[in-house]
Design an enzyme around this catalytic site. Sequence first.
Site, mmCIF file in Angstrom:
data_model
loop_
_atom_site.group_PDB
_atom_site.id
_atom_site.type_symbol
_atom_site.label_atom_id
_atom_site.label_comp_id
_atom_site.label_asym_id
_atom_site.label_seq_id
_atom_site.Cartn_x
_atom_site.Cartn_y
_atom_site.Cartn_z
ATOM 1 N N GLY A 52 5.287 12.509 3.188
ATOM 2 C CA GLY A 52 6.070 13.265 1.553
ATOM 3 C C GLY A 52 5.542 14.387 0.681
ATOM 4 N N ILE B 104 -10.339 -1.610 -5.651
ATOM 5 C CA ILE B 104 -10.056 -0.867 -4.114
ATOM 6 C C ILE B 104 -8.956 -2.404 -4.121
ATOM 7 C CG2 ILE B 104 -10.361 0.560 -2.296
ATOM 8 C CD1 ILE B 104 -10.621 2.142 -5.321
ATOM 9 N N LEU B 105 -8.247 -2.124 -3.207
ATOM 10 C CA LEU B 105 -7.070 -2.867 -2.704
ATOM 11 C C LEU B 105 -7.453 -3.288 -1.277
ATOM 12 C CD1 LEU B 105 -3.929 -2.779 -5.017
ATOM 13 C CD2 LEU B 105 -6.073 -4.125 -5.475
ATOM 14 N N GLY C 224 -4.113 8.304 -3.899
ATOM 15 C CA GLY C 224 -2.852 8.944 -3.144
ATOM 16 C C GLY C 224 -3.278 10.130 -3.835
ATOM 17 N N GLU C 225 -3.915 10.924 -4.855
ATOM 18 C CA GLU C 225 -3.827 12.754 -5.386
ATOM 19 C C GLU C 225 -5.249 12.769 -5.645
ATOM 20 O OE1 GLU C 225 0.894 13.673 -6.709
ATOM 21 O OE2 GLU C 225 -0.024 11.663 -7.966
HETATM 22 MO MO1 MOS Z 1 3.254 12.980 -5.860
HETATM 23 S S1 MOS Z 1 3.216 15.019 -5.869
HETATM 24 O O1 MOS Z 1 3.893 12.771 -7.123
HETATM 25 O O2 MOS Z 1 4.737 12.558 -4.115
#
Ligand code: MOS
Length: 706
Positions: free
Chosen positions: A229, A594-595, A669-670
Amino acid sequence: MTTEGLVRPDGPAKLTGAARYAADVPAESALAAALVSATVPNGRLAELDAAEARDCPGVAAVLTRADLPTLAELPSPPLGYPALPLQAEEIHYEGEPIAIVLAETLEQAQYAASRVRATYTGVREPIAFGEAEDVVPHSGHVLGGTDEEKGDAGAGLAEAHVTVTATYTTADRHHSPIEPSATLAWWEGEQLVLHSSVQSVAVAQQTMAALFSLPPEHVRVVCPFTGGGFGAKGYVWPHLPLAAAAAKVSGRPVRLVMTRAQMFTLSGHQPATRQTVSLGATRDGRLTALRHDSVNASGRAVDYLENTTHSSTWLYASPAIETRMRVQRVDRPGPTPMRAPHEGPGMFALESAMDELAYELGIDPVELRLRNEPDVDPMTGLPFSSRRLVECLREGAERFGWAERSPEPRSMREGNDLVGWGVAAATMDTFRAPSSAKVRIGADGRIVVETGMQEIGTGLPAMVQAVVAETLGCDPGDVEVRHGDSGFPPHAGTMGSMSAMGLGSAVQAAAREVLDKLDGRPGQPLAGLLAESGLTELEAEGRWSPEEDALAAGRSARYSMHTYGAIFAEVRVDADLGVVRLSRAVTRYAAGRILNPLAAHSQLTGGFAWGYGQALLEHSDVDPVLGRFVSKNLAGYLLPANADLPDLDAAFVEDDDRFANPLGAKGIGELGAVGVAAAIANAVFHATGRRVRNLPIRLADVLSEP
Ligand code: MOS
C-alpha cells in the site's frame, strides 16, 4: 524474547497463491466494472455519449452521474480526494471517473469503456506547481501547526559566523504497490459487504458507512491480505464508493479493479516539494539558527500537506528554529501520504543543508551532527522518550570505516570512478493510535487471536505470535492469527508505521487478561489451567491507546517521541558518463524494541530501496499542457531493482521505549526510507564536488562543472 529468525506463518499461502486478495474473491453473478476517465484536468463535462458502449457485447449497464446515489460529503482524510467522482459535472483532475461500465467480463467492460465519448466545456490551461499562489492549508490534523517558531531565527542567522541557505526540490512520486487497489462489493438488503484492498479495514468501514448514511455495523469490510500500500490505500479512494454504488444500482455484485494507469491518478502520490533551508552556526559548529520553509503541490480541491518541516523542529539543538509550511493548489490528481511522508522529502533538504554547512565549516559531517545533539526537544522543551541518534551515528561510522574518509571532494578516485562517502541522519515521528484485539483459548490449548488489521506484507501474524508467545510463555506455532475483517476488533490501520506497537500492545493486554482470569503464570500449559477453572473456552479483548493526555496521534503531550537512524553511503560516479552507482551502504537505526528482527530487517532494507529510488530514479513528470502525469505505467517510471542495491548492512542499535507503549516498540515501516536520498546526494558531492539539490539526481546534474 526468542524471535530471532521468526518466520512468517502467512508465507506458504502467499507463495502457493492460496492467500486471497480482494480481486480474487469469488462472487456468483458478479459484474466486472471498468471506469471511463476524464481526459482533461479541469472544466466541466458537457456531454457523455454512451450509446455505442451500451450496445457492446456483454454490457449490463453504463452508469453516469444521473444513475448514482448522492453520497454524503466528507473531508480528506478520511477520503483520499474530498470531491468524489460522479457527484458533480465539474472535473477536478485528469483521470477522474466520469462513467462506470458494467459487463459480464472484464474485457467486455474495458472494451465498452473505450467506446464512451465525452466532451468538455470550460477547460482552461492547467496550473502547474510553481505557478500558483502559496496558501496556508487547513491545519486541523497537522502536528504542531503549519508554522512553528522558537527564538529569533533572523537574529541567529545575523550573528552566525557561517551561514548556509539553499533551496531543494523533491519530485512527484507514485506508490505503485504490486496489487492494484480493488473492491468487490455487494448488498444484502441494507447491508453492504466489501472485499477491498485497503490499509485500514476500520477506516474503510466507518467512511463507507458515513458516505452511504448507514450505521457502521451495516458495512462489513474484509481484507485479510493487502498486496502493498505504502499510503496509496490508507485513505478511501473512489474504487470503494463507486463499486458499492454500482452494486446498489445494478443489484448484482460488482468487482472493480484499478488498472495500473488508474493507480497513477486514483490513489494519490507523493507531491513535489520546494524547500529552503537556512542554517547559521558558530565557527565551532554549533547552530545559532535553523529556518525551514516549504511548499508542496496539492490538488485543486484538496490541501494535502507534505509536512516536510516538522522534523526540523526536533532533530538539532538550536536557540532559534523557524518553520513554515504552505501548499499550492494545482491542476493534477490529489496527493496523499507515501512512505515515508513528511520526513522522507523533508530530511533530504535538512540533511543536505547540514552537509553543506559541514563543508563551509571544515568540520566532519558526523562530528557536526554530534555537536548539535539536543538534551531535550529543541522546539517544545519536552524530554525525549528515547533517542539513540548518537549511537546510530557512532556505530554506523565505525562499521562503515568513516574515519578513513578523505574530506576533500574528488579526492577518492579509483580508476575512472570518482568515489564519494556521504552521511545523513534519519528520523520519523511516532504515530500512535488506539488498538484492540481478541485472544481466545480453546480446550485443546490452541490460541486464536483476532484483529481487524490486515497483513500488508510487514509480517503481522508473526509479530502477533511473538507477542502472545512472550506473554503466555507458549510456542509461537500454537497461535493462530485471524486478521482483516471489520467483524474483528478494530485498529487504526497499517499507516504511520504504527501497526506493531498498537496491535502488539493490545494483543499483550488481551493475553495478560487471559492469564489473570486463569490465575496462571507464563509457561503453564493453558489447556490444564482452563480445565482447572472448569472452562472449555476463555476469551479476552485487549485494548491499548496512547496516554489520555496525548495531544494527537503522532505527538505525546509529555515526551518528544521519534525514531532515529544514520545512513552511510558510498557511491562511485563514472567520471565521463556521470552514472551514479551505490557500491555499499551501512545503516543503523533506533526504533524502540524490535519485536521480529527478521521482518524488521526486511522493513529497513526495503525502506532503503525507496530512498534509493527517491535519490536516483523516481519522478512522475506532469505534462504542462494536458495537466496529467506523463507515464502512467512502470515502463516510464523507474524503480530500483535488486542489482541497484549491493552490500547493504542494515541493523538496529539497542533501544526500548516504554513511554511509547508497553511493548517498548516504535515504528519501522517508514524510517528506512528517510535520509537515504540525502546520504546519496552528499556522497555524490563528496565524489564529484557537484551539489545536487533537486531529486532525482540526473546525469546532467552530475556532469556539469562543479
Ligand atoms: Mo503510510 S504513507 O502512513 O501508509
